[in-house]
Write an enzyme that holds these catalytic residues in place. Structure first.
Site, PDB file in Angstrom:
ATOM      1  N   SER A   7      46.099  32.475  43.262  1.00 37.38           N
ATOM      2  CA  SER A   7      45.296  31.144  43.534  1.00 37.38           C
ATOM      3  C   SER A   7      46.273  30.120  43.974  1.00 37.38           C
ATOM      4  CB  SER A   7      44.642  30.882  42.396  1.00 37.38           C
ATOM      5  OG  SER A   7      45.623  30.656  41.259  1.00 37.38           O
ATOM      6  N   LYS A   8      45.718  29.044  44.798  1.00 35.55           N
ATOM      7  CA  LYS A   8      46.620  27.936  45.468  1.00 35.55           C
ATOM      8  C   LYS A   8      47.238  27.271  44.186  1.00 35.55           C
ATOM      9  CE  LYS A   8      43.706  26.317  48.664  1.00 35.55           C
ATOM     10  NZ  LYS A   8      42.884  25.148  49.230  1.00 35.55           N
TER      11      LYS A   8
END
Ligand code: GLU
Length: 501
Positions: A257-258
């Site tokens: 995930s970012k």
């Protein structure tokens, strides 16, 4: 049959490392086997698609060296390949015709359910602890019922009939897979009420039309595959071979995930990762050569890559390993190539210094080339260049007085150390101002004074660079030049004395 595989990015964000890896594996597979690698832009999600993202995706792939054989026109270059257009929004008539065909053959139907009806269904299913699914309200409407809904002004979606039962396929990486379609949400919307087609539909229509033999994509698509297989069958098209690549994971083993991992390829590029390293790293993110070797060029990967050697377990993204590989690759660059690549990063670092109010001197080519061997070994990323050598390009440095005093010294010793260093260097003189001469003269000074050479060198390093880490000291002094070295030692001495007053 010749292999045809594809990458089908949606331009809803910049090129993601996961998609870059998928593109790379497709590319390697096609190149190794003499197949064709197709690039198709899946831009039917008009609300989220943006040209700027498409550009980022294409540029980043190109930067990585992942070239496609067929794809849309880009930057004035014409589209390539006999199956165009390669942007889905330019293929709408094909989806329309195909949907009409499925409707005619009763493999799909018009569904008039309103948002309210669907929301009520979902709420009831939640209460009954059932997985959300379409209840089939419109699956068997008579012509009259349809006409009546139409006169109410309802605009239908098109739903594909998802047959209940087990869909099985042999995944190249995961082996035999069986998925029960009853768990997949019921009949599938393939065309919205405004006539725009949806992903599951367009992907299959296009894979069939473009004669794709191999679908190699992320494991997050695994649950979509039975729907796609049913659609292939409904279209009377051959099912491609599927290979689902392992998920990329955050260090805590959750899905990447970012928030936890930088995901945009362009961000790596901006931070001074070089394409050779990123390609090498992505190749190893889920695949291994079966040997101890770790460093591979793109061509070497083409020679060795096998889909069968891709792991099925998740692959943890390890930034440290990437940085290590990047350092390895930076070292391998030819010096001229390195100078070329590092130059924009140096320019950017100096611009930032200038913007912060420092007087900056233009880098002198000769100086830059002389320094290259000293720094090339030391850079984990090209953007670390500023921290390493910006002192050379500043008219003045501002050392931190605390750093000028090595741990074992006090301020007085540091003042003396800097003065004495200045005296000794002046004695060496401008003509003999070379690394070896400086080395022995300054070591002798430390000896005579009973100082640890390292302490003296730290004080000098901080005085001339304002940094505690820099390229080897004597080469640094030589690169800086005789006059500037003396001047900076004077300044640093004065700075410390000033504090005493
Ligand atoms: N457009 C889809 C995506 O970006 C393609 C998935 C596929 O390869 O089928 O996830």
């Amino acid at each position: 049959m010749t292999v045809r595989c594809r990458i089908a990015p949606s331009p809803t964000g910049p090129l993601h490392i996961g998609n870059a890896r998928t593109a790379l594996y497709n590319y390697l597979y096609a190149r190794r086997i003499g197949g064709t690698f197709v690039l198709r832009i899946e831009d039917t999600d008009a609300a989220r698609s943006a040209l700027e993202h498409e550009r980022d995706i294409l540029e980043s792939l190109h930067w990585l060296g992942i070239e496609w054989d067929e794809g849309p026109e880009v930057a004035g270059l014409p589209a390539r390949g006999p199956f165009g257009p390669y942007r889905q929004m330019e293929r709408l008539p094909l989806y329309r015709e195909t949907a009409e065909r499925l409707l005619r053959e009763d493999k799909a139907y018009h569904c008039y359910c309103t948002q309210e009806e669907l929301a009520a269904d979902r709420a009831a299913q939640e209460l009954a602890r059932e997985a959300p699914h379409y209840v089939g309200r419109c699956a068997r409407l008579t012509a009259e019922e349809r006409a009546s809904k139409e006169t109410q002004g309802r605009r239908p979606v098109v739903r594909f009939r998802v047959a209940e039962g087990i869909v099985a396929f042999d995944d190249v990486i995961r082996g035999h897979v069986e998925i029960d379609t009853t768990a997949l949400g019921g009949d599938l919307v393939i065309v919205r009420s405004d006539g725009t087609p949806l992903y599951h539909f367009t992907v299959v229509v296009d894979d069939a039309a473009m004669q794709i033999t191999d679908v190699i994509r992320g494991e997050d698509h695994l649950s979509n595959t039975p729907k796609h297989i049913l659609l292939f069958r409904a279209l009377g098209a051959d099912e491609p071979r599927f290979s689902h690549l392992p998920l990329i994971l955050n260090p805590d083993r959750t899905k990447v995930s970012k928030r936890k991992v930088q995901t945009a390829v362009s961000a790596y590029r901006e931070q001074g990762f070089i394409q050779e390293a990123l390609v090498n790293y992505l190749a190893l993110l889920g695949w291994s050569s079966g040997t101890e070797e770790e460093i591979f060029t793109l061509d070497e990967l083409v020679e060795r890559f096998e889909l069968e050697r891709v792991h099925s377990g998740g692959a943890v993204f390890d930034r440290e390993r990437l940085e290590w590989l990047n350092g390895q690759w930076i070292r391998r660059l030819a010096p001229e190539d390195f100078v070329e690549r590092v130059r924009p990063f140096l320019a950017r670092a100096l611009e930032a210094r200038a913007a912060a109010g420092d007087a900056v001197i233009e880098p002198d080519e000769g100086q830059l080339e002389a320094l290259v061997p000293l720094i090339q070994e030391r850079l984990p990323r090209l953007d670390a260049i500023g921290e390493l050598i910006d002192f050379l390009f500043l008219t003045e440095v501002r050392p931190d007085p605390a750093q000028l005093v090595p741990k074992r010294w006090d301020r007085e010793t540091a003042v003396t150390g800097l003065r004495e260093a200045r005296r000794v260097i002046a004695e060496v003189g401008a003509v003999s101002f070379e690394a070896d001469e400086l080395d022995s003269a300054l070591r002798r000074l430390a000896d005579v004074r009973g100082w640890k050479a390292g302490d003296l060198f730290t004080a000098i390093r901080v005085a001339v660079t304002a940094r505690t880490a820099a390229p080897p000291l004597f080469d640094t002094l030589v690169a800086l030049g005789y006059e500037r070295t003396l001047e900076r030692l004077d300044r640093a001495g004065e700075l410390l004395e000033g504090l005493e007053a």
